[in-house]
Design a protein around this motif. Structure first.
Motif, PDB file in Angstrom:
ATOM      1  N   LEU A   1       0.827  -1.209   0.000  1.00  0.00           N
ATOM      2  CA  LEU A   1       0.000   0.000   0.000  1.00  0.00           C
ATOM      3  C   LEU A   1       0.860   1.256   0.000  1.00  0.00           C
ATOM      4  CD1 LEU A   1      -2.819  -0.953   2.565  1.00  0.00           C
ATOM      5  CD2 LEU A   1      -2.869  -1.133   0.068  1.00  0.00           C
ATOM      6  N   ASP A   2       1.938   1.226   0.761  1.00  0.00           N
ATOM      7  CA  ASP A   2       2.837   2.372   0.796  1.00  0.00           C
ATOM      8  C   ASP A   2       3.424   2.641  -0.590  1.00  0.00           C
ATOM      9  OD1 ASP A   2       2.362   2.656   3.490  1.00  0.00           O
ATOM     10  OD2 ASP A   2       4.167   1.572   4.107  1.00  0.00           O
ATOM     11  N   ALA A   3       3.795   1.583  -1.283  1.00  0.00           N
ATOM     12  CA  ALA A   3       4.385   1.739  -2.611  1.00  0.00           C
ATOM     13  C   ALA A   3       3.368   2.260  -3.620  1.00  0.00           C
ATOM     14  CB  ALA A   3       4.962   0.404  -3.082  1.00  0.00           C
ATOM     15  N   ALA A   4       2.082   1.947  -3.414  1.00  0.00           N
ATOM     16  CA  ALA A   4       1.053   2.339  -4.379  1.00  0.00           C
ATOM     17  C   ALA A   4       0.659   3.805  -4.268  1.00  0.00           C
ATOM     18  CB  ALA A   4      -0.185   1.465  -4.184  1.00  0.00           C
ATOM     19  N   GLN A   5       0.939   4.447  -3.118  1.00  0.00           N
ATOM     20  CA  GLN A   5       0.638   5.871  -2.914  1.00  0.00           C
ATOM     21  C   GLN A   5      -0.820   6.197  -3.287  1.00  0.00           C
ATOM     22  OE1 GLN A   5       3.720   7.900  -5.167  1.00  0.00           O
ATOM     23  NE2 GLN A   5       5.100   7.847  -3.410  1.00  0.00           N
ATOM     24  N   LEU A   6      -1.737   5.565  -2.607  1.00  0.00           N
ATOM     25  CA  LEU A   6      -3.157   5.680  -2.924  1.00  0.00           C
ATOM     26  C   LEU A   6      -3.747   6.967  -2.371  1.00  0.00           C
ATOM     27  CD1 LEU A   6      -4.064   1.996  -2.058  1.00  0.00           C
ATOM     28  CD2 LEU A   6      -3.831   2.960  -4.346  1.00  0.00           C
ATOM     29  N   ASP A   7      -4.776   7.467  -3.053  1.00  0.00           N
ATOM     30  CA  ASP A   7      -5.461   8.687  -2.641  1.00  0.00           C
ATOM     31  C   ASP A   7      -6.361   8.396  -1.442  1.00  0.00           C
ATOM     32  OD1 ASP A   7      -6.443  11.530  -3.300  1.00  0.00           O
ATOM     33  OD2 ASP A   7      -8.297  10.362  -3.189  1.00  0.00           O
ATOM     34  N   SER A   8      -6.346   9.287  -0.484  1.00  0.00           N
ATOM     35  CA  SER A   8      -7.097   9.099   0.755  1.00  0.00           C
ATOM     36  C   SER A   8      -8.590   8.927   0.504  1.00  0.00           C
ATOM     37  CB  SER A   8      -6.857  10.291   1.696  1.00  0.00           C
ATOM     38  OG  SER A   8      -7.628  10.174   2.864  1.00  0.00           O
TER      39      SER A   8
ATOM     40  N   LEU B   1     -13.484   2.961  -0.935  1.00  0.00           N
ATOM     41  CA  LEU B   1     -13.396   1.523  -1.193  1.00  0.00           C
ATOM     42  C   LEU B   1     -13.513   0.698   0.080  1.00  0.00           C
ATOM     43  CD1 LEU B   1     -10.575   1.439  -3.912  1.00  0.00           C
ATOM     44  CD2 LEU B   1     -13.015   0.969  -4.235  1.00  0.00           C
ATOM     45  N   LEU B   2     -13.096   1.278   1.213  1.00  0.00           N
ATOM     46  CA  LEU B   2     -13.174   0.537   2.472  1.00  0.00           C
ATOM     47  C   LEU B   2     -14.406   0.926   3.296  1.00  0.00           C
ATOM     48  CD1 LEU B   2      -9.451   0.390   3.640  1.00  0.00           C
ATOM     49  CD2 LEU B   2     -10.800  -1.359   2.462  1.00  0.00           C
ATOM     50  N   ARG B   3     -15.337   1.636   2.669  1.00  0.00           N
ATOM     51  CA  ARG B   3     -16.603   1.919   3.352  1.00  0.00           C
ATOM     52  C   ARG B   3     -17.355   0.608   3.599  1.00  0.00           C
ATOM     53  NH1 ARG B   3     -21.245   3.249   0.522  1.00  0.00           N
ATOM     54  NH2 ARG B   3     -19.940   3.749  -1.278  1.00  0.00           N
TER      55      ARG B   3
ATOM     56  N   VAL C   1     -14.115  -7.866  -4.798  1.00  0.00           N
ATOM     57  CA  VAL C   1     -13.829  -7.694  -3.369  1.00  0.00           C
ATOM     58  C   VAL C   1     -13.743  -6.200  -3.091  1.00  0.00           C
ATOM     59  CG1 VAL C   1     -12.294  -8.300  -1.461  1.00  0.00           C
ATOM     60  CG2 VAL C   1     -12.515  -9.853  -3.411  1.00  0.00           C
ATOM     61  N   THR C   2     -14.851  -5.615  -2.739  1.00  0.00           N
ATOM     62  CA  THR C   2     -14.878  -4.173  -2.497  1.00  0.00           C
ATOM     63  C   THR C   2     -14.852  -3.908  -0.994  1.00  0.00           C
ATOM     64  OG1 THR C   2     -17.289  -4.285  -2.656  1.00  0.00           O
ATOM     65  CG2 THR C   2     -16.089  -3.619  -4.627  1.00  0.00           C
ATOM     66  N   GLY C   3     -13.741  -4.267  -0.388  1.00  0.00           N
ATOM     67  CA  GLY C   3     -13.589  -4.040   1.037  1.00  0.00           C
ATOM     68  C   GLY C   3     -14.320  -5.034   1.904  1.00  0.00           C
TER      69      GLY C   3
ATOM     70  N   THR D   1      -8.991  -5.146  -2.889  1.00  0.00           N
ATOM     71  CA  THR D   1      -9.823  -3.940  -2.937  1.00  0.00           C
ATOM     72  C   THR D   1      -9.049  -2.733  -3.442  1.00  0.00           C
ATOM     73  OG1 THR D   1     -11.164  -4.742  -1.091  1.00  0.00           O
ATOM     74  CG2 THR D   1     -11.215  -2.372  -1.526  1.00  0.00           C
ATOM     75  N   LEU D   2      -7.832  -2.563  -2.978  1.00  0.00           N
ATOM     76  CA  LEU D   2      -7.090  -1.318  -3.226  1.00  0.00           C
ATOM     77  C   LEU D   2      -6.055  -1.418  -4.339  1.00  0.00           C
ATOM     78  CD1 LEU D   2      -6.511  -0.171   0.474  1.00  0.00           C
ATOM     79  CD2 LEU D   2      -8.360   0.481  -1.080  1.00  0.00           C
ATOM     80  N   LEU D   3      -5.684  -2.626  -4.751  1.00  0.00           N
ATOM     81  CA  LEU D   3      -4.632  -2.802  -5.755  1.00  0.00           C
ATOM     82  C   LEU D   3      -5.171  -3.575  -6.952  1.00  0.00           C
ATOM     83  CD1 LEU D   3      -1.772  -3.879  -3.313  1.00  0.00           C
ATOM     84  CD2 LEU D   3      -2.262  -1.564  -4.147  1.00  0.00           C
ATOM     85  N   ASP D   4      -4.546  -3.416  -8.098  1.00  0.00           N
ATOM     86  CA  ASP D   4      -4.915  -4.176  -9.296  1.00  0.00           C
ATOM     87  C   ASP D   4      -4.185  -5.512  -9.260  1.00  0.00           C
ATOM     88  OD1 ASP D   4      -5.623  -5.166 -11.733  1.00  0.00           O
ATOM     89  OD2 ASP D   4      -4.399  -3.779 -12.914  1.00  0.00           O
ATOM     90  N   VAL D   5      -4.946  -6.588  -9.055  1.00  0.00           N
ATOM     91  CA  VAL D   5      -4.296  -7.889  -8.898  1.00  0.00           C
ATOM     92  C   VAL D   5      -4.659  -8.888  -9.987  1.00  0.00           C
ATOM     93  CG1 VAL D   5      -4.058  -7.654  -6.393  1.00  0.00           C
ATOM     94  CG2 VAL D   5      -6.130  -8.669  -7.343  1.00  0.00           C
ATOM     95  N   GLU D   6      -5.620  -8.541 -10.879  1.00  0.00           N
ATOM     96  CA  GLU D   6      -6.023  -9.539 -11.875  1.00  0.00           C
ATOM     97  C   GLU D   6      -4.910  -9.820 -12.875  1.00  0.00           C
ATOM     98  OE1 GLU D   6      -9.979 -10.588 -14.363  1.00  0.00           O
ATOM     99  OE2 GLU D   6      -8.952  -8.789 -15.043  1.00  0.00           O
TER     100      GLU D   6
END
Length: 920
Positions: A121-128, A134-136, A640-642, A678-683
Motif C-alpha cells: 500500500l505504501d508503494a502504491a501511494q493511494l489517494d485518501s 473503497l473501504l466503506r 472484493v470491495t472491502g 480492494t485497493l490494488l490491481d491484482v487480476e
C-alpha cells in the motif's frame, strides 16, 4: 524410482520432532496395548515406507490386515490416527520455526501477512478519498459451519495445546540434561493422556453439540486474536490516511451457521435458533465478566497515590461499592460497578448467567456501546496519569472485544431452501384468502402478489391460524429469530440465505417470511426496513449463469429496491462452490463462479448497489478450498470491495483456529488478501481479459462434458460410487446432525456435497478436485505448441488460472490411485469396476501430464515445497488407515455390523480427515 525427500536440510528439525513424538507414542502403544499390537504397528509403518520407495508392492502391505480382528484393528487405527495428530502439531511448529528464520534473516515480510500488505500500500501511494470510499462498510467475516469430519472433543484439543506448548518450550529454552528429561516426561504424560482419551463421541452429534464445538474456538484463540488484529489494522490504516474515516467498525467480525442452517436439516427448530444465539451470547458475557475480574485485580491504584479524572471518580462513586478495603481504589470500584451492571444485563438477556457475575442494584446496560463508554472513562483516566502501558494491555483488549463481539458474539445466519419457502408462503396466502393456489401462478403474478404483501403491515397469520407441520416449524424459526434480533440487535441475525435461489419470487418469499415474523417492517409510507438482509445463494452452474439476471430483476421490483436502499444500497450474494462442482466438475465450476462474479459486478454497477460476495467454500479443493490468500486474489477486479464473507468448515477450522498463533496467521491472510484485492490491481490481464475469458469458456465446456460423461451419463456410476467409497457408512455413522442427502434418493444431484467430496477423499481418488480437466486441456491444445504456450502464458500472468491449476495439483498430490484401486475392489460387478476405474485412471494420468506441460514443472508440488515436504514425511502413515478402512468396509458389508466394526470405520474416517486436513 526411489522417492527423494524434498528440502531435507530445512526439514530436519521437523523430522526430529516427528521422531520424538512418534517414539513416545510408540512406547505408549507397546506399554498399553502389548507387544503384538506394537509389532503390527511397526511392521505397517516400515512396510508403508517401503511402498513409498517402491521396494515392495502395495498388495504385500494390505495382506497385513486381511481378515484382521476388530479388537486388534482398533488400536492400530488409533496409533496411526494419533500419529497424524502429532505430525500436524509438529508441522505447525515447524512453520513457526521457518517464519522465525526468515524474520531473523531480515527478509521482507511474507506475502499474505499484513506487514507485506502495508508495504504494498505504501508503494502504491493511494489517494485518501479513494481508500475511504473503497473501504466503506469494510468487513471480513469467517463464518463457522458444522461439518461431519470434525468430531474431536474439546479434551483432545486441550491436550494437543499442552503438547504444543511443551514442544515450544523444549525448543526455545536453554535446558540442561535434567530439565530436558523432565520436559520429555511431561510430553510423555500428555501423549499418554491423549492415547487414553477417546478421539470421537459414541453417539450421533446433536446440533447442540455442534454449537458447542463451534464456540470453543473463541476461548482457544479468537478472543485473544481478533480484537488485537482489528486494532492493529485500524491504527495502521489511519496512520497512513489520517484524514479518512477508516474502519469506524471493526473489519474482522466472525459469523456462524450452526443452529441457523436448516437447509436439509430437520433438527433445526425455533428453539435451536434461540439456543445457538443465547449460547453465543453467554460465551461473550462470560469472557467480559472474566476479564473484568482480572482488571479488578490488576488496577489496584490508590487515590492517595494517583489522580483520577472527575468522570472516573463519578463512575467509581456511582458503583455503590461500600467495601472499606476498596475505599481509596477508584479503578476497582468503577470496574465492580461495570461488572454489576453487566451482570444485570446478563440476567435480563441470557438463559444462564455466566460465572463471575456480581449482584448489583444498578441498572443493566442497554447496548454494548454503553459498556464501552464506561470503559473509555477508565482508559482516559489512565492515560491522563501516564499509564498508557496499563491502558494498552488487558483494558484495551476488553474494549476492542466488546466493540467487535457486542452482546451477541457472532452473527448467526439463517438458511433454507427456496422450495420450502414456496410451499410455506403458498399456505400462508391460501389461509389469508390472498390466493388459493400460489404455486400454480406464473412468475410475474407471483411477484405482484408478494410485492403487495411487502407494502402492507397487514399480517397473513393470526394466533388462531392452523398450519401444516412444515409451515408451523418455519414460522417458529423466523419468530425465534425476531426475538433474537430484539434482544441482541441486528448483528445477531445478519442474513437470511436462500438456497437454490433461481428467481425474483424466491427472493421475495423469504422477505415475506421476515415480514410475518416482524423483522421486516413494510413501513407506513416511508418504505420497508429490515435488520436482516435477504441473500440469494446461487449454487448450480445454471443458477450461477443466471445469477446476475436474477439480481437485476429483483432490483427492478420497487419494494425490494426500497428495502435495499434502507440498508445503504448494500446487497449480499452468496456463491456456492460445492453444488456447482458436484454439478459440473472442478474447472467448469470454478469458471462458472468467476463468470458469475464478473456478471454480478456489472449488475451491481447497473443497479447502483454495493455488492458483497459470500463465498461458500469448503475445506477441500473440490468444494472451493485451497490457500485463502491466493483464492481471494484470484477474484475478478471489483469482486472484493472491502468486504468478504467466507465459510470455514470442519477439520479446516481446527487447522486454522485451534490456537492463537495459527489463528492470527490465518486471519491476517483473509484481511491482507481482501485489502489488496480492494485497493490494488491484482487480476493482471489488462487488455487480454476478453481473449482469456473466451479460452476459459471453451475449456470449461469441454471439462464439464468430460465430467458429465462419467458422473451423469455412465450407467451404473452411482452404484460404483456407493460401493467403492464409504459414502453409505458416512450416512449411517454418528458424525453429524444433518442427513447425508437432502431427501431419500440415489441421485448424485440430491446427495449433499460434503459426503460426496469426503467419500472421494477417503478413497484417495479426490475426483471432485480434478476430473475432466485433463481432457479439456488435451482436446483444446490438440497437439498445437502455440496453444500450449498460450495456456502457459495464462498460468504465468493470471492469478485465477494459476490458482485453479495450483489447487488442482495440491489435491492430485493427495490422491493415490494405487490405494483407490483397493477401494474399487469393493465393487462386486467386475465389468462396472473395470470400466469406471479405467476412466478415472486414464483421466488422472492425462490431467497430471497436461498440468506438467502447462506449468513446466517436474512434479505436482514444485510450487508448494511445504506441502511437498508434508506429503513426503507423513503420507506413508496414512496408508495403513486406508487399507484398514477397506478391510473393515468389506467386513461390515459382509454382515459384520457389530458396534466395534462401525466404530473402527469411523476412526479411520476421522484419522484420514485429520491427516489430509482438508478432506471434506
Amino acid at each position: 524410482m526411489t522417492a527423494v525427500d524434498p528440502g531435507l536440510p530445512a526439514t530436519e528439525p521437523l523430522r526430529e520432532d516427528i521422531r520424538l513424538l512418534g517414539g513416545i507414542l510408540g512406547s505408549i502403544v507397546r506399554d498399553h496395548e502389548g507387544d503384538d499390537v506394537f509389532a503390527l504397528v511397526e511392521k505397517a509403518r516400515v512396510e508403508s515406507f517401503r511402498v513409498r520407495r517402491s521396494e515392495i508392492d502395495r498388495a504385500e502391505l494390505s495382506k497385513l490386515f486381511d481378515g484382521i480382528d476388530i479388537a486388534t484393528a482398533i488400536p492400530v487405527i488409533r496409533a496411526f490416527s494419533h500419529f497424524s495428530l502429532l505430525a500436524n502439531l509438529a508441522e505447525d511448529i515447524h512453520r513457526e520455526r521457518r517464519r522465525a528464520v526468515h524474520v531473523k534473516a531480515g527478509e521482507p515480510p511474507q506475502d499474505s501477512s499484513l506487514a507485506s500488505t502495508f508495504a504494498k500500500l505504501d508503494a502504491a501511494q493511494l489517494d485518501s478519498a479513494v481508500v475511504e470510499d473503497l473501504l466503506r462498510d469494510a468487513l471480513v467475516s469467517p463464518v463457522i459451519t458444522a461439518h461431519p469430519t470434525e468430531t474431536r472433543r474439546r479434551t483432545i484439543f486441550e491436550t494437543q495445546t499442552r503438547i504444543t506448548d511443551l514442544m515450544r518450550f523444549r525448543e526455545r529454552t536453554e535446558l540442561d540434561p535434567d530439565e530436558l528429561a523432565d520436559t520429555d516426561k511431561k510430553i510423555h504424560r500428555q501423549i499418554l493422556t491423549l492415547w487414553q482419551t477417546a478421539l470421537i463421541r459414541l453417539s450421533r452429534l446433536r446440533i447442540q453439540d455442534e454449537i458447542e464445538v463451534g464456540l470453543r474456538y473463541y476461548q482457544m484463540s479468537l478472543f485473544d486474536v481478533i480484537p488485537k488484529v482489528n486494532t492493529e489494522l485500524r491504527d495502521a490504516l489511519r496512520s497512513r490516511w489520517p484524514g479518512a474515516n477508516l474502519l469506524p467498525k471493526p473489519m474482522l467480525r466472525p459469523g456462524s451457521w450452526i443452529g441457523g442452517d436448516r437447509d436439509g436439516n430437520p433438527f433445526v427448530t425455533g428453539e435451536v435458533v434461540h439456543q445457538a444465539s443465547n449460547r453465543a451470547a453467554q460465551v461473550a458475557f462470560a469472557h467480559y465478566l472474566d476479564q473484568l475480574v482480572h482488571l479488578e485485580d490488576e488496577l489496584s491504584m490508590s487515590a492517595r497515590l494517583v489522580e483520577v479524572t472527575p468522570e472516573l471518580g463519578a463512575l467509581a462513586t456511582s458503583a455503590g461499592d461500600e467495601s472499606v478495603f476498596r475505599a481509596d481504589e477508584p479503578y476497582r470500584q468503577a470496574l465492580r460497578g461495570i461488572r454489576g451492571r453487566l451482570t444485570k444485563t446478563a440476567e435480563k438477556v441470557l438463559d444462564v448467567v455466566p460465572d463471575h457475575g456480581l449482584a448489583s442494584t444498578l441498572d443493566p446496560y442497554s447496548t454494548p456501546q454503553e459498556v464501552l463508554s464506561d470503559l473509555d472513562l477508565i482508559d482516559t483516566s489512565l492515560r491522563g496519569i501516564g499509564d498508557e502501558a496499563l491502558a494498552d494491555d488487558r483494558l484495551a483488549t476488553l474494549r476492542y472485544s466488546i466493540e467487535t463481539f457486542g452482546f451477541h458474539l457472532s452473527g448467526l445466519d439463517l438458511r433454507q431452501n427456496s422450495e420450502v419457502h414456496e410451499e410455506v408462503v403458498a399456505e400462508l396466502l391460501a389461509w389469508a384468502g390472498v390466493h388459493p393456489d400460489y404455486t400454480s401462478l406464473p412468475e410475474d403474478e407471483r411477484v405482484a402478489i408478494l410485492s403487495a404483501e411487502l407494502e402492507t403491515r397487514r399480517p397473513l397469520i393470526s394466533a388462531r391460524a392452523e398450519f401444516s407441520e412444515l409451515t408451523t416449524k418455519e414460522l417458529a424459526i423466523v419468530t425465534s429469530a425476531a426475538d433474537v434480533v430484539r434482544t441482541f440487535g441486528g448483528g445477531a441475525i445478519p442474513n437470511y440465505i436462500i438456497s437454490m435461489c433461481t428467481s425474483v419470487s424466491d427472493m421475495l418469499e423469504a422477505a415475506v417470511l421476515l415480514k410475518e415474523a416482524g423483522i421486516l417492517d413494510p413501513g407506513a409510507g416511508d418504505g420497508p426496513t429490515s435488520e436482516v438482509g435477504v441473500v440469494p445463494l446461487f449454487e448450480t452452474i445454471d443458477d450461477l449463469k443466471q445469477g446476475a439476471a436474477t439480481l437485476l430483476a429483483t432490483m427492478d421490483v420497487p419494494v425490494y429496491r426500497a428495502l435495499v436502499k434502507s440498508r445503504g444500497m448494500n446487497q449480499e450474494v452468496m456463491l456456492g462452490y460445492s453444488d456447482s462442482n458436484k454439478d459440473g466438475g472442478y474447472l467448469a465450476a470454478n469458471w462458472a463462479l468467476y463468470r458469475a462474479e464478473l456478471d454480478l459486478i456489472e449488475a451491481a454497477r447497473t443497479a447502483g448497489i454495493r455488492l458483497r460476495l459470500f463465498h461458500g467454500r469448503g475445506g477441500t479443493v473440490g468444494r472451493g478450498g485451497g490457500p485463502s490468500y491466493d483464492a481471494i486474489l484470484a477474484q475478478p477486479t471489483g469482486a472484493v470491495t472491502g468486504s468478504l464473507r467466507i465459510t470455514e468448515q470442519g477439520e479446516v477450522i481446527a487447522a486454522k483456529y485451534a490456537e492463537p498463533r495459527l489463528a492470527r496467521r490465518n486471519l491476517e491472510t483473509l484481511l491482507a488478501a481482501t485489502i489488496e484485492s480492494t485497493l490494488l490491481d491484482v487480476e493482471g490481464l489488462g487488455e487480454d481479459a476478453e481473449p482469456a475469458y473466451a479460452i476459459l469458456d471453451d475449456l470449461a465446456a469441454r471439462a464439464q462434458a468430460a465430467y458429465g460423461a462419467l458422473v451423469h451419463e455412465t450407467p451404473g456410476f452411482v452404484d460404483y460410487f456407493r460401493m467403492s467409497t464409504p459414502v453409505a457408512e458416512i450416512g449411517e455413522l454418528n458424525i453429524g446432525s444433518r442427513p447425508a442427502s437432502r431427501k431419500p434418493t440415489s441421485s448424485v444431484y440430491d446427495l449433499r456435497a460434503i459426503p460426496w467430496v469426503m467419500s472421494w477423499s477417503q478413497s484417495r481418488v479426490m475426483l471432485p478436485g480434478w476430473y475432466g480437466v485433463g481432457t479439456a486441456f488435451e482436446d483444446w491444445v490438440g497437439g498445437d505448441p502455440e496453444k500450449l504456450a498460450k495456456l502457459s502464458e495464462l498460468n504465468a500472468k493470471w492469478p485465477f488460472f494459476r490458482t485453479v491449476l495450483s489447487n488442482m495439483a495440491q489435491v492430485m498430490a493427495k490422491s493415490d490411485l494405487g490405494l483407490a484401486a483397493r477401494y474399487a475392489e469393493l465393487v462386486p460387478d467386475q465389468t462396472l469396476r473395470e470400466h469406471v476405474f479405467g476412466m478415472i485412471s486414464t483421466e488422472h494420468a492425462k490431467t497430471v501430464e497436461m498440468y506438467l506441460a502447462i506449468t513446466g514443472y517436474d512434479g505436482l508440488l514444485d510450487d508448494n515445497p511445504a506441502l511437498a515436504r508434508s506429503v513426503f514425511n507423513r503420507f506413508p502413515y496414512l496408508e495403513p488407515l486406508n487399507h484398514l478402512q477397506v478391510e473393515l468396509l468389506r467386513q461390515f458389508r459382509a454382515g459384520d455390523e457389530r458396534e466395534q466394526v462401525k466404530r473402527g470405520i469411523l476412526l479411520t474416517m476421522n484419522g484420514l480427515a485429520t491427516a489430509l486436513r482438508n478432506s471434506g
